[in-house]
Design an enzyme around this catalytic site. Sequence first.
Site, PDB file in Angstrom:
ATOM      1  N   GLY A 125       0.830  -1.332  -0.107  1.00 26.40           N
ATOM      2  CA  GLY A 125       0.015  -0.080   0.048  1.00 26.40           C
ATOM      3  C   GLY A 125       0.896   1.318   0.151  1.00 26.40           C
ATOM      4  N   ALA A 126       2.070   1.216  -0.805  1.00 23.06           N
ATOM      5  CA  ALA A 126       2.980   2.235  -1.017  1.00 23.06           C
ATOM      6  C   ALA A 126       3.386   2.908   0.304  1.00 23.06           C
ATOM      7  CB  ALA A 126       2.239   3.532  -1.677  1.00 23.06           C
ATOM      8  N   SER A 212       4.375  -5.958  -2.550  1.00 20.08           N
ATOM      9  CA  SER A 212       4.540  -4.244  -2.943  1.00 20.08           C
ATOM     10  C   SER A 212       5.565  -3.794  -1.913  1.00 20.08           C
ATOM     11  CB  SER A 212       3.304  -3.821  -3.222  1.00 20.08           C
ATOM     12  OG  SER A 212       3.394  -2.464  -3.886  1.00 20.08           O
ATOM     13  N   ALA A 213       4.826  -2.791  -1.281  1.00 19.45           N
ATOM     14  CA  ALA A 213       5.713  -2.118  -0.173  1.00 19.45           C
ATOM     15  C   ALA A 213       5.812  -3.088   1.043  1.00 19.45           C
ATOM     16  CB  ALA A 213       4.772  -0.833   0.319  1.00 19.45           C
ATOM     17  N   ASP A 338       3.694  -5.900 -13.701  1.00 16.06           N
ATOM     18  CA  ASP A 338       3.760  -4.929 -12.540  1.00 16.06           C
ATOM     19  C   ASP A 338       3.480  -3.473 -12.521  1.00 16.06           C
ATOM     20  OD1 ASP A 338       3.580  -6.135  -9.951  1.00 16.06           O
ATOM     21  OD2 ASP A 338       5.654  -7.199 -10.221  1.00 16.06           O
ATOM     22  N   HIS A 453      -0.053  -5.250 -11.333  1.00 10.89           N
ATOM     23  CA  HIS A 453       0.472  -5.247  -9.796  1.00 10.89           C
ATOM     24  C   HIS A 453      -0.437  -5.656  -9.087  1.00 10.89           C
ATOM     25  CE1 HIS A 453       3.339  -3.787  -6.864  1.00 10.89           C
ATOM     26  NE2 HIS A 453       2.459  -2.979  -6.275  1.00 10.89           N
TER      27      HIS A 453
END
EC number: 3.1.1.13
Length: 597
Positions: A125-126, A212-213, A338, A453
Amino acid sequence: LGASRLGPSPGCLAVASAAKLGSVYTEGGFVEGVNKKLSLFGDSIDIFKGIPFAAAPKALEKPERHPGWQGTLKAKSFKKRCLQATLTQDSTYGNEDCLYLNIWVPQGRKEVSHDLPVMIWIYGGAFLMGASQGANFLSNYLYDGEEIATRGNVIVVTFNYRVGPLGFLSTGDSNLPGNYGLWDQHMAIAWVKRNIEAFGGDPDNITLFGESAGGASVSLQTLSPYNKGLIKRAISQSGVGLCPWAIQQDPLFWAKRIAEKVGCPVDDTSKMAGCLKITDPRALTLAYKLPLGSTEYPKLHYLSFVPVIDGDFIPDDPVNLYANAADVDYIAGTNDMDGHLFVGMDVPAINSNKQDVTEEDFYKLVSGLTVTKGLRGANATYEVYTEPWAQDSSQETRKKTMVDLETDILFLIPTKIAVAQHKSHAKSANTYTYLFSQPSRMPIYPKWMGADHADDLQYVFGKPFATPLGYRAQDRTVSKAMIAYWTNFARTGDPNTGHSTVPANWDPYTLEDDNYLEINKQMDSNSMKLHLRTNYLQFWTQTYQALPTVTSAGASLLPPEDNSQASPVPPADNSGAPTEPSAGDSEVAQMPVVIGF
């Protein structure tokens, strides 16, 4: 009369009775979850939701141990996420008091489980958003651990960590060292190590996995000296600590912008830190907004509140820390498209059949992603990526090239470097890598679309089984395979052997073969492949790297307010020098974070 009130006699119940944990003693006190029956045969799962693994955190401070509680804690519902901006970024939701975890323990008929492998999930979630349970679809949460736990016979743990400015704001010095969200993650891992035995888990067999993050977080946790001896294995999906968005090189620049917005001093980091700590945390959260409209530079540059090299939790550039992960078995991989999510934000025409993308569009994207190497970097990159256009310059080819560019820079090349680094430092540890290529199920996407992604999440968490209405048989095939590989790996360190059978043998990665497993609905002996995009890896790690740097990675590039700047244009015949995005009066902190919804 008494017997009829009680229902069937105990003899009839024996068939359905199952082992269950009941009340569990932890370092904080007793906790009680819910036991959910799964079949007539006595299989069940114990589910605990909302166990605190740390005290309510103080703003911009490291987390501390929880003082414990009296009586029995009823752990029956998910706690709120950590305080974060809503998707529209005009208000906040969640709580400051958010450091809680959830546990799924599969049970058989005879006796309660013991010595089970433990899998701890870190959400993406960045570094800006996210929650331990994920989004809610069809009254089923994305990160519900039940399918993984029951199909793989493992314990699954999910937890919250602080995100956004409250999790990652840093002045780049000891006044606000940052990485609070990473310390939260570490506290959760350490709590599991100390307490999971009481739930039937093996404290010496803990696997981290994340996307991701969250994948970058998994990577950074294995590289931090603070986790020595806590982590046995790790899986990074679409994100490693070497990704350009995973480390903020210029945290003070962004800290000052937040301080200005909330009226704190900016010239003295000690005063700034003191002021920020007593500012309303909701105001701090809303002081940063990710620009969602059109921007001067690719979105990558605006992802600001992410981990930093603090000389403590992350003592050095992550590329130099792989000796710390020498004993950790590691899987890292990416999705074949992605980068699509990010190109879709940077160049919206990519998803429209009615809109074309031009050479200028591509060159502008290239320029924005190669700012540190200036004009020479942009031209070299443009040349390498447009080479195939000589044979085929169709819109489909051009759009795919744009996706490849962002996939390479943001995910694939950093992951390939991370896997090679892990392998070259590993002692007894195993290394594996994969490419996930099951095409996206989004009907609005172009027909050439691969795996976007975050497309892998639904399969890893067993959604085709949990919510079968939305899926086809082939989706269940993919999900079954991924859960089998992931949970076998957690059990034995080898994705091929363990509790579940797998559709194809996954060979360990070697530097010579550069071999990887391609994961999709058609898996067989041909699923092991070699040398994925090796020529592009060589370009980025050798040719591009050797070019002189014109702005340091930490240089903050501020896009002009009036957007009056001339757009960069591609070289016509290698003679026309294109105008370059001016770095002098511009502003974006170099390459920070990513989104896994």
